[in-house]
Design a protein around this motif. Structure first.
Motif, PDB file in Angstrom:
ATOM      1  N   SER A   1       8.223   5.519   9.760  1.00  0.00           N
ATOM      2  CA  SER A   1       7.909   5.217   8.367  1.00  0.00           C
ATOM      3  C   SER A   1       8.525   3.890   7.936  1.00  0.00           C
ATOM      4  CB  SER A   1       8.423   6.343   7.468  1.00  0.00           C
ATOM      5  OG  SER A   1       8.185   6.064   6.107  1.00  0.00           O
ATOM      6  N   LYS A   2       9.768   3.631   8.366  1.00  0.00           N
ATOM      7  CA  LYS A   2      10.413   2.359   8.022  1.00  0.00           C
ATOM      8  C   LYS A   2       9.694   1.179   8.673  1.00  0.00           C
ATOM      9  CE  LYS A   2      15.073   4.166   7.225  1.00  0.00           C
ATOM     10  NZ  LYS A   2      16.493   4.134   7.659  1.00  0.00           N
ATOM     11  N   LEU A   3       9.298   1.356   9.920  1.00  0.00           N
ATOM     12  CA  LEU A   3       8.587   0.277  10.609  1.00  0.00           C
ATOM     13  C   LEU A   3       7.253  -0.027   9.933  1.00  0.00           C
ATOM     14  CD1 LEU A   3       9.224   1.168  14.367  1.00  0.00           C
ATOM     15  CD2 LEU A   3      10.062  -0.849  13.140  1.00  0.00           C
TER      16      LEU A   3
ATOM     17  N   ASP B   1       3.851  -3.072   6.179  1.00  0.00           N
ATOM     18  CA  ASP B   1       3.131  -3.114   4.910  1.00  0.00           C
ATOM     19  C   ASP B   1       3.660  -4.234   4.010  1.00  0.00           C
ATOM     20  OD1 ASP B   1       1.421  -2.388   2.836  1.00  0.00           O
ATOM     21  OD2 ASP B   1       2.824  -0.911   2.033  1.00  0.00           O
ATOM     22  N   SER B   2       4.982  -4.422   3.981  1.00  0.00           N
ATOM     23  CA  SER B   2       5.562  -5.453   3.120  1.00  0.00           C
ATOM     24  C   SER B   2       5.123  -6.844   3.564  1.00  0.00           C
ATOM     25  CB  SER B   2       7.081  -5.343   3.122  1.00  0.00           C
ATOM     26  OG  SER B   2       7.607  -5.580   4.418  1.00  0.00           O
ATOM     27  N   LEU B   3       5.113  -7.099   4.866  1.00  0.00           N
ATOM     28  CA  LEU B   3       4.685  -8.399   5.357  1.00  0.00           C
ATOM     29  C   LEU B   3       3.178  -8.579   5.212  1.00  0.00           C
ATOM     30  CD1 LEU B   3       6.937  -8.725   8.528  1.00  0.00           C
ATOM     31  CD2 LEU B   3       7.179  -9.894   6.344  1.00  0.00           C
ATOM     32  N   LEU B   4       2.449  -7.485   5.293  1.00  0.00           N
ATOM     33  CA  LEU B   4       1.006  -7.561   5.061  1.00  0.00           C
ATOM     34  C   LEU B   4       0.722  -7.899   3.597  1.00  0.00           C
ATOM     35  CD1 LEU B   4      -1.716  -7.260   6.437  1.00  0.00           C
ATOM     36  CD2 LEU B   4      -1.667  -4.823   5.905  1.00  0.00           C
ATOM     37  N   ALA B   5       1.580  -7.411   2.687  1.00  0.00           N
ATOM     38  CA  ALA B   5       1.444  -7.766   1.271  1.00  0.00           C
ATOM     39  C   ALA B   5       1.693  -9.256   1.062  1.00  0.00           C
ATOM     40  CB  ALA B   5       2.423  -6.946   0.430  1.00  0.00           C
ATOM     41  N   LEU B   6       2.698  -9.812   1.755  1.00  0.00           N
ATOM     42  CA  LEU B   6       2.952 -11.252   1.655  1.00  0.00           C
ATOM     43  C   LEU B   6       1.785 -12.050   2.227  1.00  0.00           C
ATOM     44  CD1 LEU B   6       6.734 -11.458   2.655  1.00  0.00           C
ATOM     45  CD2 LEU B   6       5.736 -11.450   0.365  1.00  0.00           C
ATOM     46  N   ALA B   7       1.194 -11.538   3.302  1.00  0.00           N
ATOM     47  CA  ALA B   7       0.016 -12.210   3.877  1.00  0.00           C
ATOM     48  C   ALA B   7      -1.163 -12.158   2.908  1.00  0.00           C
ATOM     49  CB  ALA B   7      -0.344 -11.561   5.206  1.00  0.00           C
ATOM     50  N   SER B   8      -1.337 -11.026   2.238  1.00  0.00           N
ATOM     51  CA  SER B   8      -2.418 -10.895   1.254  1.00  0.00           C
ATOM     52  C   SER B   8      -2.235 -11.883   0.112  1.00  0.00           C
ATOM     53  CB  SER B   8      -2.463  -9.462   0.722  1.00  0.00           C
ATOM     54  OG  SER B   8      -2.714  -8.536   1.759  1.00  0.00           O
ATOM     55  N   ALA B   9      -0.964 -12.042  -0.334  1.00  0.00           N
ATOM     56  CA  ALA B   9      -0.689 -13.003  -1.404  1.00  0.00           C
ATOM     57  C   ALA B   9      -1.002 -14.422  -0.936  1.00  0.00           C
ATOM     58  CB  ALA B   9       0.772 -12.890  -1.837  1.00  0.00           C
TER      59      ALA B   9
ATOM     60  N   LEU C   1       9.600  -4.290   0.388  1.00  0.00           N
ATOM     61  CA  LEU C   1       9.267  -5.553  -0.250  1.00  0.00           C
ATOM     62  C   LEU C   1      10.273  -5.881  -1.340  1.00  0.00           C
ATOM     63  CD1 LEU C   1       7.226  -7.874  -0.427  1.00  0.00           C
ATOM     64  CD2 LEU C   1       5.928  -6.504  -2.060  1.00  0.00           C
ATOM     65  N   ARG C   2      10.662  -4.875  -2.092  1.00  0.00           N
ATOM     66  CA  ARG C   2      11.675  -5.083  -3.125  1.00  0.00           C
ATOM     67  C   ARG C   2      13.000  -5.523  -2.503  1.00  0.00           C
ATOM     68  NH1 ARG C   2      12.845  -3.478  -8.339  1.00  0.00           N
ATOM     69  NH2 ARG C   2      15.061  -3.279  -8.761  1.00  0.00           N
ATOM     70  N   GLN C   3      13.364  -4.888  -1.396  1.00  0.00           N
ATOM     71  CA  GLN C   3      14.599  -5.258  -0.708  1.00  0.00           C
ATOM     72  C   GLN C   3      14.533  -6.704  -0.225  1.00  0.00           C
ATOM     73  OE1 GLN C   3      15.508  -2.727   2.631  1.00  0.00           O
ATOM     74  NE2 GLN C   3      16.983  -4.158   3.461  1.00  0.00           N
ATOM     75  N   MET C   4      13.407  -7.120   0.311  1.00  0.00           N
ATOM     76  CA  MET C   4      13.246  -8.490   0.799  1.00  0.00           C
ATOM     77  C   MET C   4      13.318  -9.489  -0.355  1.00  0.00           C
ATOM     78  SD  MET C   4      10.153  -7.759   3.485  1.00  0.00           S
ATOM     79  CE  MET C   4       9.686  -9.478   3.576  1.00  0.00           C
ATOM     80  N   LEU C   5      12.699  -9.154  -1.480  1.00  0.00           N
ATOM     81  CA  LEU C   5      12.665 -10.073  -2.605  1.00  0.00           C
ATOM     82  C   LEU C   5      14.028 -10.223  -3.266  1.00  0.00           C
ATOM     83  CD1 LEU C   5       9.254  -9.178  -4.271  1.00  0.00           C
ATOM     84  CD2 LEU C   5       9.912 -11.374  -3.319  1.00  0.00           C
ATOM     85  N   PHE C   6      14.792  -9.142  -3.312  1.00  0.00           N
ATOM     86  CA  PHE C   6      16.090  -9.215  -3.966  1.00  0.00           C
ATOM     87  C   PHE C   6      17.216  -9.562  -3.009  1.00  0.00           C
ATOM     88  CE2 PHE C   6      14.467  -6.176  -7.448  1.00  0.00           C
ATOM     89  CZ  PHE C   6      13.854  -7.247  -8.071  1.00  0.00           C
TER      90      PHE C   6
ATOM     91  N   CYS D   1       0.805  -1.228   0.000  1.00  0.00           N
ATOM     92  CA  CYS D   1       0.000   0.000   0.000  1.00  0.00           C
ATOM     93  C   CYS D   1       0.833   1.271   0.000  1.00  0.00           C
ATOM     94  CB  CYS D   1      -0.928   0.017   1.219  1.00  0.00           C
ATOM     95  SG  CYS D   1      -2.023  -1.404   1.357  1.00  0.00           S
ATOM     96  N   THR D   2       2.018   1.254   0.586  1.00  0.00           N
ATOM     97  CA  THR D   2       2.805   2.467   0.788  1.00  0.00           C
ATOM     98  C   THR D   2       4.083   2.435  -0.033  1.00  0.00           C
ATOM     99  OG1 THR D   2       4.051   1.580   2.664  1.00  0.00           O
ATOM    100  CG2 THR D   2       1.921   2.603   3.138  1.00  0.00           C
ATOM    101  N   VAL D   3       4.654   3.619  -0.246  1.00  0.00           N
ATOM    102  CA  VAL D   3       5.929   3.722  -0.959  1.00  0.00           C
ATOM    103  C   VAL D   3       7.025   3.003  -0.171  1.00  0.00           C
ATOM    104  CG1 VAL D   3       7.705   5.323  -1.766  1.00  0.00           C
ATOM    105  CG2 VAL D   3       5.282   5.882  -2.080  1.00  0.00           C
ATOM    106  N   GLU D   4       7.040   3.228   1.132  1.00  0.00           N
ATOM    107  CA  GLU D   4       8.042   2.583   1.973  1.00  0.00           C
ATOM    108  C   GLU D   4       7.849   1.070   1.980  1.00  0.00           C
ATOM    109  OE1 GLU D   4      11.431   3.255   3.790  1.00  0.00           O
ATOM    110  OE2 GLU D   4      10.108   4.986   4.014  1.00  0.00           O
ATOM    111  N   GLY D   5       6.604   0.619   1.936  1.00  0.00           N
ATOM    112  CA  GLY D   5       6.325  -0.812   1.919  1.00  0.00           C
ATOM    113  C   GLY D   5       6.778  -1.465   0.633  1.00  0.00           C
ATOM    114  N   LYS D   6       6.541  -0.802  -0.493  1.00  0.00           N
ATOM    115  CA  LYS D   6       7.001  -1.335  -1.782  1.00  0.00           C
ATOM    116  C   LYS D   6       8.520  -1.408  -1.818  1.00  0.00           C
ATOM    117  CE  LYS D   6       2.997   0.514  -4.305  1.00  0.00           C
ATOM    118  NZ  LYS D   6       2.387  -0.760  -4.704  1.00  0.00           N
ATOM    119  N   SER D   7       9.177  -0.393  -1.271  1.00  0.00           N
ATOM    120  CA  SER D   7      10.635  -0.391  -1.235  1.00  0.00           C
ATOM    121  C   SER D   7      11.168  -1.523  -0.364  1.00  0.00           C
ATOM    122  CB  SER D   7      11.138   0.957  -0.721  1.00  0.00           C
ATOM    123  OG  SER D   7      12.538   0.965  -0.591  1.00  0.00           O
TER     124      SER D   7
END
Length: 873
Positions: free
Chosen positions: A525-527, A532-540, A255-260, A247-253
């Motif tokens: 914001s980082k927290l 948000d990134s983990l919530l995106a993984l939960a949504s998936a 999530l990208r860091q976690m994936l790569f 949902c957020t810019v920080e969350g997308k960032s």
């Protein structure tokens, strides 16, 4: 990003992220070569790359491929093409010793490192960094605790990046405010990225597994825009699938860091899984949905904070800090406190590390005080009406007093205007229009303009003791300063300017209060980005029916009901398949405290699984899905499977897609060999290797020989064997016992049903996409050719040749044999030739009747000869 590579392939890089002011240093990778360089570019996606001018040509040529350059066409010469700016710097910029000094002297804004208690003894010939006892040496020791200073190439790249930052700061300082530049290029932290706790994923794996798959935007106007950012779109990929759920810019960032940066730290992976499990609890459904709605309202707070640090000023008379920036900060302060409290209500949240950090590090009292100060200072309703930032009454007593005084004065101006009209000649009364107060200019009298002369209709004529001086004109009015206006200036002063100055003072104080809590805001914001990134993984996991994998130190991959997360979105029903493999135990025999792999498991589970069978039966999809499941498990995500036990995997190496471009002069086979060499050089017993149809780019004999040697290389590693999953159509390798079934080698194929008697080619074969043990008998290539529209005669000829090959017939001798049909056709052709030669054609004349006669003779020649004529030959 700075990158450098030695002739032996050893490579290192460093890059600076402007958004959070962090300098990242990648640890040197031995024999990394271009594969590692391509991986860095894909993961980091830099806007600028710097490279030493003495770097190997192969590195420079690779980086040039996607570098920005101007089109040669004069009409489009202003349009940049490429993903990043490439700059070649002097080799001295990448000097290790100079870089080490630069890193030591970076001011990170934290507490200074205390010098040693020993007496400093520094001579003019000594280097301050290396001299024991110096303050710089103490800083070096402190830096070495978090940075591997033995990574000479990466440290040199970090020095080049620091020099480039300083150069940009000095350059822009001449054109912009020095404070703004200092803020823009401030290094706040230095982080070393080591492969110890990170899975290595090659660039080939990232693209061939569709972890990352960017395409140029289909709109050419957007492709060739003047932005420094590459205009690409994320096509269907694992990253694109998950990023859409953040949902957020920080969350997308994040999530990208976690994936790569997939992790091999079991504690971190399991903690992420515990967090996702809390989100997926049925009793938390409503609360989680509320949290997601709140996160969608959060905007990127780094932008307004950056503007605040630039300082408050006025642009065209209006306050420089936009009302939207204050709304972003206010909403963030309010929502962050609400989210902190909402997380406490989640069932099972107690003991989850992320929730504890959010609860302990987000200071609700301070966040609410920031929001309260903004609400008490900014009049959002009036600001919306006027279209610019307005200050709330009551935020400053001095400002309120001046505003009231100005309001009273404003109501007094009509009376002042009437007094001036009475003091001028009667004929001039109608030309005195108004009195105004103007910032910096004070009180002025407005007089109508004479359209003929362009001068004022009245400028003080007949007033001997009053001087009227023209200040400026606007439209049909000219503004004068006279004695009455001067008296008002002395009495009231420049109220608009004083009010503007006080507004700036109020806004500066508010900005200072907000910036006092900058660390809190950015940390929060980082927290929330991590949340948000983990919530995106939960949504998936919820949306696509993914399950939590069991992570273990064992060197195993055990998947039940595995699915391809992207392929299943394309087809109406996806057939899941299992996978069971085990890599070598290692020479030390270490298993880990909770290793689940017994000696019997190690014997039963193969370390190498070889897939054979028909084309288009799903072998490639199966291999990719296994790799993606292992990959997602190390991200900390749930995986598309019914159940999975995944052992720690240090790297995923692939030889799948032959990625060629017109800018690469290498053949497809050479590209495949380089990818295979990379897997052999970097594989360990904990690696997962995926190889699909390796060796197909050359002759069957050479390709099968190289493929056999490739497999033998890994099998000969013994207890150090990696997990290898391969697909091939080289059946002769197994028919000739070049690779025999043994402990550690397994065979499997995709199930098909075929009916050669069916008239329709599409009904002759049915793909079931189910993995079965054992080796497939044939690739059924000719049947696949028929299904895909190849001419029937071509398919039949191909089947005939395949049959000869299977019987080890000599194709050259067989193809030289003449069939009875061929003999008959040759005899008929010879008879036609003899009859043609026996014809007595008339002399050439221009007589139409002769032409008809010749045509009849030719028709007789090409007619089919009688059987008797043929036999007489």
């Amino acid at each position: 990003m700075g990158i450098d590579m030695k002739k032996d392939g050893k490579i290192g890089c460093a890059y600076y992220v402007v958004a959070d002011g962090t300098l990242f240093i990648e640890e040197d990778i031995a024999m990394g070569g271009i594969e590692a360089a391509e991986t860095f570019v894909l993961q980091i996606q830099p806007t600028t790359i710097i490279v030493p001018n003495r770097a190997p040509d192969v590195l420079a040529e690779f980086l040039e491929q996607d570098a920005q350059r101007f089109d040669d066409d004069a009409e489009s010469s202003s349009e940049l093409q490429g993903s990043y700016i490439l700059r070649h710097l002097a080799a001295a910029e990448f000097d290790y010793d100079a870089a080490k000094e630069s890193l030591v002297r970076v001011d990170l804004g934290g507490p200074s490192v205390p010098a040693s208690d020993h007496v400093e003894v520094i001579t003019t010939d000594e280097d301050g960094v290396d001299c024991i006892g110096s303050s710089d040496h103490s800083r070096l020791v402190h830096l070495a605790g978090s940075v591997n200073i033995n990574s000479h190439i990466a440290i040199g790249c970090a020095g080049a990046v620091l020099h480039d930052i300083a150069r940009r700061r000095a350059t822009e300082q001449q054109a912009t405010d020095a404070t703004e530049v200092a803020i823009s290029f401030q290094v706040k932290s230095i982080k070393m990225i080591t492969p110890t706790d990170t899975m290595l994923v090659s660039a080939d794996a990232l693209t061939s597994l569709h972890i990352l798959r960017s395409d140029l935007h289909p709109n050419p106007q957007i492709q060739s825009s003047h932005s420094s950012q590459p205009r690409v779109r994320e096509s269907l990929s694992v990253f694109g699938l998950l990023q859409a759920l953040a949902c957020t810019v920080e969350g997308k960032s994040k999530l990208r860091q976690m994936l790569f940066r997939p992790s091999t730290d079991l504690d971190l992976i399991r903690e992420r899984q515990r967090t996702i499990a809390v989100f997926l609890r049925p009793e938390n459904r409503d609360a989680v949905e509320s949290i997601r709605r709140q996160l969608k309202k959060i905007k990127n707070i780094r932008t307004p904070l950056f503007r605040l640090k630039r300082g408050v000023g006025r642009i065209r008379g209006q306050l420089s800090i936009r009302i939207g920036d204050w709304k972003v900060l206010l909403r963030f302060a309010m929502i962050s406190t609400q989210l902190r409290e909402a997380l406490l209500s989640l069932s099972g949240a107690l003991g989850v590390e992320l929730f504890s950090r959010i609860y302990n590090n987000i200071d609700s009292k301070k966040m609410l005080s920031v929001g309260d100060m903004i609400m008490k200072t900014i009049d959002f309703k009036l600001s919306k009406e006027k279209g610019h930032t307005e200050i709330m009454p009551g935020s400053s007593a001095k400002l309120d007093e001046m505003r009231q005084e100005f309001a009273d004065l404003y109501h007094m101006l009509p009376e002042v205007t009437r007094g001036i009209q009475k003091g001028v000649p009667p004929w001039a009364t109608e030309h005195i229009r108004d009195c105004i107060i103007f910032p910096r200019l004070g009180f002025l009298t407005a007089v109508a303009v004479n359209p003929d002369t362009g001068q004022g209709m009245y400028d003080g004529q007949g007033s001997l003791d009053d001087e009227w001086n023209s200040v400026f004109s606007s439209g049909d009015l000219i503004y004068f300063k006279n004695r009455a206006m001067t008296d008002l200036d002395h009495e009231y002063g420049d109220l608009p300017s004083l009010i503007a100055d006080e507004e700036l003072e109020v806004m500066t104080d508010l900005s200072a209060i907000v910036l006092e809590h900058e660390d809190l805001l950015v940390g929060t914001s980082k927290l929330l980005g991590e949340l948000d990134s983990l919530l995106a993984l939960a949504s998936a996991a919820e949306k696509y029916r993914w399950a939590a994998p069991e992570m273990t130190p064992s060197n195993v991959v055990d998947i039940v009901g595995g699915r391809h997360p992207l392929q299943e979105l394309y087809v109406p029903s996806f057939i899941p398949n299992d996978c069971s493999m085990a890599g070598g135990r290692g020479s030390d025999g270490f298993r880990g405290d909770d290793d689940l792999m017994s000696d019997r498991d190690e014997t039963i589970k193969p370390c190498m699984l070889i897939l054979t069978g028909p084309n288009n039966s799903g072998k490639s999809v199966y291999m990719r899905q296994v790799a993606i499941i292992v990959y997602l498990a190390h991200v900390g995500s749930y995986v598309p499977a019914t159940r999975a036990t995944i052992g720690v995997t240090d790297r995923i190496l692939t030889r799948i897609a032959t990625r060629e471009t017109v800018m690469d002069d290498e053949s497809a086979f050479l590209t495949d060999l380089k990818q295979a060499a990379f897997t052999m050089n970097f594989a360990t017993r904990r690696s997962l290797i995926i190889a699909d149809e390796f060796g197909k780019g050359t002759t069957v004999e050479t390709g099968s020989a190289i493929f056999t040697a490739y497999l033998a290389h890994f099998l000969d590693l013994g207890v150090e064997r990696p997990k290898v999953l391969v697909g091939t159509h080289f059946h002769e390798v197994f028919e000739n016992d070049l690779v025999e079934p043994e402990d550690g080698v397994g065979f499997a194929h995709m199930d098909v049903r075929f009916n050669p008697e069916a008239e329709d080619p599409e009904d002759q074969i049915t793909f079931l996409y189910q993995l079965l043990p054992g080796r497939g008998a044939s690739s059924l290539g000719t049947m696949c050719a028929a299904i895909n529209g190849v001419e029937r005669e071509v398919v039949e000829r191909a089947e005939f040749i395949v049959g000869l090959l299977e019987m080890n017939e000599d194709l050259e001798m067989v193809c030289q044999e003449v069939t009875e049909e061929d003999v008959e056709e040759l005899l008929q052709a010879e008879m036609m030739a003899r009859r043609f030669l026996a014809m007595d054609f008339p002399s050439p004349r221009r007589n139409p009747e002769d032409l008809v006669f010749v045509r009849e003779m030719l028709e007789e020649v090409i007619s089919t000869p009688d059987t008797e004529d043929i036999m007489s030959l």
